[in-house]
Write an enzyme that holds these catalytic residues in place. Structure first.
Site, PDB file in Angstrom:
ATOM      1  N   CYS A  44       2.074  -9.428   1.956  1.00 10.53           N
ATOM      2  CA  CYS A  44       2.522  -9.345   2.899  1.00 10.53           C
ATOM      3  C   CYS A  44       1.406  -8.983   4.119  1.00 10.53           C
ATOM      4  O   CYS A  44       0.420  -9.554   4.437  1.00 10.53           O
ATOM      5  CB  CYS A  44       3.741  -8.559   3.347  1.00 10.53           C
ATOM      6  SG  CYS A  44       4.622  -8.881   4.697  1.00 10.53           S
ATOM      7  N   HIS A  59       7.403 -10.519  -0.860  1.00 11.16           N
ATOM      8  CA  HIS A  59       7.761  -9.290  -1.428  1.00 11.16           C
ATOM      9  C   HIS A  59       8.720  -9.662  -2.855  1.00 11.16           C
ATOM     10  O   HIS A  59       9.185 -10.803  -2.930  1.00 11.16           O
ATOM     11  CB  HIS A  59       8.558  -8.508  -0.331  1.00 11.16           C
ATOM     12  CG  HIS A  59       7.828  -7.984   0.704  1.00 11.16           C
ATOM     13  ND1 HIS A  59       6.730  -6.972   0.499  1.00 11.16           N
ATOM     14  CD2 HIS A  59       7.879  -8.098   1.753  1.00 11.16           C
ATOM     15  CE1 HIS A  59       6.337  -6.844   1.840  1.00 11.16           C
ATOM     16  NE2 HIS A  59       7.120  -7.352   2.497  1.00 11.16           N
TER      17      HIS A  59
END
Length: 485
Positions: free
Chosen positions: A330, A425
């Site tokens: 991310c 994630h």
């Protein structure tokens, strides 16, 4: 509606662990538990099926209770984003960013209303509330306008069980001091105590248990031994930990960014028997790892400055340029690219900001006003993956993608697999991917390949529920739950 609230004498006392275990235990005993946390301060998020964002702990508690997670289970989520400010997420949707002082002054009534709405909605989902408090109920400088502990217990009209961590020391003072600082009405709500993370045989604590019961007049409902390797994700940065293994193995350095987000992404690696993990925040700690992970961040520009100012940026780039393996998750993926641009001031608060990033991969990120919150499925290098995305930045990549799905491609993966970045994630919770990534590191070091550690969340919920049941005085606890004590 019947219910119980698990409060703690401090942050990281074990509230999330106890509440999650209780959700599964109640389910096994025929109740229909529903988790609830009025307000969470954490950058560890969970994405609901309808694309809303709540605290990760409440998402896991919903799973333990056999429910689909709902944004009503965590009405308010505050995500620290730097300079004392936090992103305010209400019922899973972002509202604004403001300082903690401004929030306390202007959001008290809105917070109470949100909690009342959340309680009303979650009562439709089951028959027993399992409410988790936050921090300590007696932070005296905040108590006048606190909403997350005794105020919520009052709104829900439920009894409170106070949990304390004996592992950190000062158990007796923390329990007695907490009870002493409650007002009379609040003190009457506390019906029992749980001693958490006891090392050794709980029988050795009988004298301490008797002292607590005699002094406080409250039953010690459980003395819970420390449960190593339970595989339940930590709620926030306080749960970040190093893992050291003896003997041959591989070592992974994880960059401890000041505004690290979703650090729980790393936790599956801790259950691999030959993997050591070092969270590092200075060049001196870098040493000679087998791989580097740059985790998510709530403030990419601020953490990029941190990397440059400390010299970690140079260390990472030198490592990557000399054959090292680096993966960014991310925000870490954004930092690996060539440039960050913030035309609207979304990340920096200064419109038009730009900054040269690490330049490890051919990617450029622009921070947009619209936030991406979505569960994602696809494949990487032929391996099926699932996880979730939570990010403002939109990244353009000139090169092979990391993940391919039916709807889009995202991320970057070099041809040799050494350098990669992704918005996904929960990546390392995909067993096949974790095994492939680690086995490449093992082979490069002359070690044998291994099968992945078995990390089954449903088994984890059963295990921690069985642990709680073994040491909990169920008859006394049930009497409290049913309002008989």
């Amino acid at each position: 509606m019947r219910g119980i609230m698990i409060q703690g004498t401090s942050s990281d006392a074990g509230k999330s662990f106890v509440a999650t275990a209780l959700c599964r235990l109640l389910l096994k005993k025929g109740y229909r538990p529903v988790p609830f946390k009025p307000q969470n301060v954490s950058n560890n998020s969970y994405v609901t099926a309808d694309g809303k964002e709540i605290g990760r702990a409440q998402g896991l508690q919903a799973e333990a209770a056999g429910l689909e997670a709902s944004p009503f289970m965590n009405p308010l989520l505050l995500k620290p984003s730097g300079n004392g400010a936090s992103e305010i997420v209400l019922f899973g949707e972002r509202l604004e960013v403001m300082s903690g002082m401004a929030y306390r002054k202007s959001y008290y009534k809105q917070a109470i209303a949100a909690i009342q709405t959340g309680l009303k909605e979650v009562e439709k989902l089951g028959d027993t509330l399992v409410i988790e408090g936050a921090g300590s109920p007696v932070e005296m400088n905040l108590k006048k306008r606190e909403v997350v502990n005794m105020k919520t217990a009052e709104l829900a009209d439920v009894p409170v069980v106070l949990t304390a961590d004996i592992d950190r020391g000062g158990l007796f003072a923390s329990i007695v001091g907490t009870l002493a600082l409650l007002n009379e009405g609040e003190r009457k709500r506390v019906k029992g105590l749980i001693v958490n993370r006891f090392h050794g045989d709980p029988a050795y604590f009988e004298e301490g248990k008797k002292w607590l019961e005699d002094y406080t007049g409250l039953p010690v409902l459980a003395v819970l031994p420390f449960l190593p390797g339970h595989a339940l994700e930590g709620e926030d940065s306080l749960s970040i930990r190093n893992v050291r293994r003896e003997g041959p193995g591989i070592e992974i350095a994880v960059i401890r960014l000041p505004y690290v987000s979703n650090g729980s992404d790393i936790e599956p690696l801790a259950f691999e028997k030959d993997v050591s993990i070092r969270w590092i925040s200075s060049p001196d700690e870098f040493r000679n790892p087998d791989a580097v992970i740059i985790p998510g961040t709530k403030s990419a520009f601020a953490d990029l400055s941190f990397l440059k100012e400390t010299g970690l940026a140079d260390k990472i780039c030198f490592f990557a340029g000399n054959g090292g393996t680096v993966i960014g998750l991310c925000g870490g993926f954004q930092l690996m690219g060539r440039q960050l641009a913030d035309p609207a001031g979304r990340d920096t608060g200064v419109p038009g900001s730009t900054e040269q990033a690490l330049g490890l991969i051919p990617a450029d990120t622009v921070f947009a006003n619209e936030k991406t919150i979505v569960r994602t499925k696809g494949e990487a290098n032929g391996i099926p993956l699932s996880g979730y995305e939570i990010h403002f930045g939109q990244t353009k990549v000139d090169g092979p993608p990391f993940l391919t799905s039916a709807s889009h491609t995202e991320g970057y993966r070099s041809d040799d697999g050494r350098l990669s970045g992704t918005y996904l994630h929960h990546l390392f919770y995909n067993d096949a991917f974790r095994a492939e990534w680690l086995n490449k590191l093992r082979l490069a070091k002359g070690l044998s390949v291994r099968l992945p550690a078995d990390i089954n969340r449903d088994d984890t919920y059963d295990r921690i529920a069985a642990h709680l049941e073994e040491y909990l005085d169920w008859a006394a606890f049930e009497a409290i739950l049913e309002g008989q004590q």
